[in-house]
Scaffold this motif. Structure first.
Motif, mmCIF file in Angstrom:
data_model
loop_
_atom_site.group_PDB
_atom_site.id
_atom_site.type_symbol
_atom_site.label_atom_id
_atom_site.label_comp_id
_atom_site.label_asym_id
_atom_site.label_seq_id
_atom_site.Cartn_x
_atom_site.Cartn_y
_atom_site.Cartn_z
ATOM 1 N N VAL A 80 8.425 12.555 -26.846
ATOM 2 C CA VAL A 80 8.114 13.970 -26.664
ATOM 3 C C VAL A 80 6.673 14.222 -27.083
ATOM 4 C CG1 VAL A 80 8.771 16.348 -27.189
ATOM 5 C CG2 VAL A 80 10.518 14.559 -27.154
ATOM 6 N N VAL A 81 5.866 14.752 -26.171
ATOM 7 C CA VAL A 81 4.465 15.078 -26.445
ATOM 8 C C VAL A 81 4.161 16.424 -25.786
ATOM 9 C CG1 VAL A 81 2.051 14.396 -26.156
ATOM 10 C CG2 VAL A 81 3.800 12.645 -26.550
ATOM 11 N N ASP A 82 3.603 17.352 -26.564
ATOM 12 C CA ASP A 82 3.195 18.662 -26.040
ATOM 13 C C ASP A 82 4.325 19.346 -25.271
ATOM 14 O OD1 ASP A 82 0.676 18.302 -27.132
ATOM 15 O OD2 ASP A 82 -0.129 17.399 -25.313
ATOM 16 N N ASP A 83 5.514 19.335 -25.863
ATOM 17 C CA ASP A 83 6.687 20.028 -25.311
ATOM 18 C C ASP A 83 7.164 19.455 -23.974
ATOM 19 O OD1 ASP A 83 6.744 21.687 -27.505
ATOM 20 O OD2 ASP A 83 5.611 23.287 -26.527
ATOM 21 N N VAL A 84 6.812 18.213 -23.699
ATOM 22 C CA VAL A 84 7.331 17.525 -22.513
ATOM 23 C C VAL A 84 8.040 16.256 -22.962
ATOM 24 C CG1 VAL A 84 6.786 16.417 -20.313
ATOM 25 C CG2 VAL A 84 5.520 18.440 -21.034
ATOM 26 N N ILE A 85 9.217 16.022 -22.402
ATOM 27 C CA ILE A 85 10.016 14.834 -22.701
ATOM 28 C C ILE A 85 9.738 13.803 -21.615
ATOM 29 C CG2 ILE A 85 12.360 13.930 -22.959
ATOM 30 C CD1 ILE A 85 13.164 16.922 -23.568
ATOM 31 N N TYR A 86 9.351 12.601 -22.029
ATOM 32 C CA TYR A 86 9.128 11.500 -21.091
ATOM 33 C C TYR A 86 10.250 10.484 -21.292
ATOM 34 C CZ TYR A 86 4.568 13.711 -20.765
ATOM 35 O OH TYR A 86 3.551 14.622 -20.587
ATOM 36 N N ALA A 87 11.008 10.244 -20.225
ATOM 37 C CA ALA A 87 12.228 9.443 -20.319
ATOM 38 C C ALA A 87 12.251 8.381 -19.227
ATOM 39 C CB ALA A 87 13.460 10.335 -20.206
ATOM 40 N N ALA A 88 12.316 7.118 -19.631
ATOM 41 C CA ALA A 88 12.399 6.003 -18.686
ATOM 42 C C ALA A 88 13.858 5.696 -18.400
ATOM 43 C CB ALA A 88 11.709 4.778 -19.271
ATOM 44 N N VAL A 138 2.575 7.331 -25.009
ATOM 45 C CA VAL A 138 1.697 8.408 -24.561
ATOM 46 C C VAL A 138 0.536 8.530 -25.528
ATOM 47 C CG1 VAL A 138 1.548 10.829 -23.895
ATOM 48 C CG2 VAL A 138 3.717 9.597 -23.610
ATOM 49 N N GLU A 139 -0.684 8.497 -24.992
ATOM 50 C CA GLU A 139 -1.879 8.561 -25.820
ATOM 51 C C GLU A 139 -3.006 9.240 -25.049
ATOM 52 O OE1 GLU A 139 -4.033 7.709 -29.414
ATOM 53 O OE2 GLU A 139 -1.899 7.515 -28.924
ATOM 54 N N ASN A 140 -3.558 10.299 -25.632
ATOM 55 C CA ASN A 140 -4.710 10.988 -25.060
ATOM 56 C C ASN A 140 -4.498 11.384 -23.589
ATOM 57 O OD1 ASN A 140 -6.193 10.809 -27.467
ATOM 58 N ND2 ASN A 140 -6.933 8.764 -26.939
ATOM 59 N N GLY A 141 -3.334 11.941 -23.301
ATOM 60 C CA GLY A 141 -3.063 12.434 -21.966
ATOM 61 C C GLY A 141 -2.701 11.378 -20.943
ATOM 62 N N VAL A 142 -2.480 10.146 -21.394
ATOM 63 C CA VAL A 142 -2.112 9.050 -20.488
ATOM 64 C C VAL A 142 -0.798 8.436 -20.946
ATOM 65 C CG1 VAL A 142 -2.791 6.822 -19.499
ATOM 66 C CG2 VAL A 142 -4.534 8.556 -20.002
ATOM 67 N N ILE A 143 0.073 8.154 -19.974
ATOM 68 C CA ILE A 143 1.341 7.475 -20.237
ATOM 69 C C ILE A 143 1.201 6.020 -19.827
ATOM 70 C CG2 ILE A 143 3.793 7.336 -19.631
ATOM 71 C CD1 ILE A 143 3.712 10.252 -18.963
ATOM 72 N N TYR A 144 1.662 5.133 -20.703
ATOM 73 C CA TYR A 144 1.707 3.710 -20.399
ATOM 74 C C TYR A 144 3.177 3.296 -20.375
ATOM 75 C CZ TYR A 144 -3.146 4.238 -21.736
ATOM 76 O OH TYR A 144 -4.451 4.679 -21.819
ATOM 77 N N ARG A 173 10.263 -5.926 -14.794
ATOM 78 C CA ARG A 173 9.640 -7.077 -14.140
ATOM 79 C C ARG A 173 8.261 -7.386 -14.697
ATOM 80 N NH1 ARG A 173 6.595 -8.634 -9.805
ATOM 81 N NH2 ARG A 173 5.955 -6.503 -9.316
ATOM 82 N N GLY A 174 7.711 -6.467 -15.500
ATOM 83 C CA GLY A 174 6.439 -6.742 -16.143
ATOM 84 C C GLY A 174 5.241 -6.106 -15.490
ATOM 85 N N VAL A 175 5.448 -5.000 -14.767
ATOM 86 C CA VAL A 175 4.323 -4.232 -14.243
ATOM 87 C C VAL A 175 4.029 -3.094 -15.228
ATOM 88 C CG1 VAL A 175 3.445 -2.805 -12.369
ATOM 89 C CG2 VAL A 175 4.853 -4.810 -11.861
ATOM 90 N N LEU A 176 2.784 -3.004 -15.649
ATOM 91 C CA LEU A 176 2.358 -1.971 -16.579
ATOM 92 C C LEU A 176 1.655 -0.864 -15.797
ATOM 93 C CD1 LEU A 176 2.025 -1.060 -19.539
ATOM 94 C CD2 LEU A 176 -0.089 -2.402 -19.609
ATOM 95 N N TYR A 177 2.106 0.376 -16.003
ATOM 96 C CA TYR A 177 1.576 1.533 -15.285
ATOM 97 C C TYR A 177 0.842 2.443 -16.264
ATOM 98 C CZ TYR A 177 5.006 0.185 -11.718
ATOM 99 O OH TYR A 177 5.744 -0.506 -10.787
ATOM 100 N N ALA A 178 -0.309 2.945 -15.830
ATOM 101 C CA ALA A 178 -1.000 4.014 -16.539
ATOM 102 C C ALA A 178 -0.968 5.247 -15.647
ATOM 103 C CB ALA A 178 -2.437 3.615 -16.846
ATOM 104 N N LEU A 179 -0.405 6.355 -16.173
ATOM 105 C CA LEU A 179 -0.213 7.576 -15.392
ATOM 106 C C LEU A 179 -0.777 8.770 -16.153
ATOM 107 C CD1 LEU A 179 3.605 7.068 -14.605
ATOM 108 C CD2 LEU A 179 1.679 6.267 -13.215
ATOM 109 N N LYS A 180 -1.214 9.770 -15.430
ATOM 110 C CA LYS A 180 -1.632 11.014 -16.058
ATOM 111 C C LYS A 180 -0.400 11.742 -16.579
ATOM 112 C CE LYS A 180 -5.860 11.692 -13.350
ATOM 113 N NZ LYS A 180 -6.598 12.592 -12.424
ATOM 114 N N ALA A 181 -0.404 12.088 -17.856
ATOM 115 C CA ALA A 181 0.781 12.694 -18.470
ATOM 116 C C ALA A 181 1.110 14.052 -17.862
ATOM 117 C CB ALA A 181 0.573 12.833 -19.975
#
Length: 356
Positions: free
Chosen positions: A122-130, A161-167, A172-180
């Motif tokens: 949970v960051v800035d009132d948003v829940i990020y769920a995989a 989640v760090e500095n507005g970016v989700i990792y 399978r081992g693919v790493l994604y960087a997304l705008k939060a």
């Protein structure tokens, strides 16, 4: 790295450890390893059909969620707390947003197409769920979907989640960087090996990922490029831990490693006798960690180890501390012990056995 090896390793792991079943049945509930979280003076133990809340000082049951077991669901990921509420990841394909004191019913649930294996962030009132349906969901605190992003394979590990970016790393081992804020893709990196745990990020913006390819990998988070790769003797299930310029991680052969976070140089390693599936608990000047044989060790930051205790059961998930005691959950205890509390010398303060 060899992609084929990573997939084979994953399949072998699923067959031998039996962490979870992929059955699509709405009534079948797979088993996993109990998770534990701490909030104020209470321990929240996620174990099957119940979340059990224990008094941390004595290990006594205070209350359970739900009041009556629901055969369709189970909880294994540690609870996440938001003000006076908590968010539980369910094997019923739902997130449960409910009171942290157990006094009221669910405020809401959010449904996906498969299980929520790990905890939410949970960051800035948003829940990020995989989710195991390959989708990373962004959900507001009222249970409304904000956005979603579909990955290449199931998502078992929680995002970072760090500095507005989700990792987010896929199975399978693919790493994604997304705008939060929007879920927009910034970059992707295929590590070529299965990954079971979340990345960790340093203050310098370096991501560290442990893999099923016997390695820990350092990645520049701004551009998604590998900086270095450190070799281990066996595959790693748990996330690395970053502390003061060092990266610590355990492997399935029982070795526990310390790498220089900047160069990737192996500084020291110690053997803890049996498979390590969790991260250490950090308390004062030691790391406390258990293995599959139920042995608990204290390890100093310069690599000195001391075996403290051997308990009845396997330690498969990361423990927690209240700054005084250290708490672990157990699997396979002959006496049905679910959770224990020990002091820093390893003395057993209490053990909790659920009532039938």
């Amino acid at each position: 790295m060899n992609k084929k090896f990573g997939i084979i390793a994953l399949l072998m792991l699923l067959l031998t450890i039996l962490l979870s079943s992929c059955s699509g049945s709405s009534t079948f509930v797979a088993s996993s390893w109990p998770g534990i979280a701490i909030e104020e003076d209470m321990l929240y133990v996620s174990a099957g059909n119940y979340l059990r809340v224990l008094d941390a000082a004595e290990g006594k049951l205070d209350w359970s969620y739900p009041e009556k077991a629901d055969a369709r669901t189970a909880f294994y990921a540690p609870a996440v707390f938001q003000d006076s509420s908590m968010i539980l990841s369910g094997y019923d394909n739902q997130l449960h947003f409910t009171a942290a004191d157990g006094l009221s019913a669910d405020a809401w649930t959010f449904a996906a197409k498969n299980r929520f294996i790990d905890s939410v962030v949970v960051v800035d009132d948003v829940i990020y769920a995989a989710n195991a349906d390959r989708v990373l969901y962004a959900v507001d605190l009222d249970g409304n979907e904000v956005w979603s992003y579909k990955a290449d394979s199931p998502l078992w590990a929680a995002p970072v989640v760090e500095n507005g970016v989700i990792y987010q790393v896929s199975q399978r081992g693919v790493l994604y960087a997304l705008k939060a804020e929007t879920g927009e893709e910034i970059w992707t990196l295929d590590l070529g090996a299965a990954v079971m745990s979340s990345p960790v990020i340093s203050n310098e913006g370096v991501l560290y990922v442990s893999t099923m390819m016997n390695s820990v990998v350092a990645i520049e988070s701004s551009i998604g490029e590998v900086i270095w790769e450190g070799a281990m003797s066996n595959w790693a299930w748990a996330s690395p831990v970053y502390i003061d310029g060092m990266v610590y991680v355990g492997d399935s052969g029982g070795s526990f490693y310390a790498f220089d976070a900047l160069s990737g140089e192996l500084v020291w390693d110690v053997n803890l006798s049996a498979r390590i599936m969790s991260e250490p608990v950090i308390l004062n000047d030691h790391m406390y960690i258990g293995n599959e044989d139920g042995e608990i060790y204290a390890i100093s930051f310069d690599g000195n180890k001391e075996k403290l205790e051997e308990v009845d059961g396997q330690i498969m998930t990361t423990g927690v501390t209240n700054g005084d005691l250290i708490f672990f959950t157990l699997v396979g205890s002959q006496d049905d012990v679910l959770a224990i509390g020990i002091d820093q010398s390893g003395s057993l303060e209490w053990e909790y056995v659920p009532e039938n």
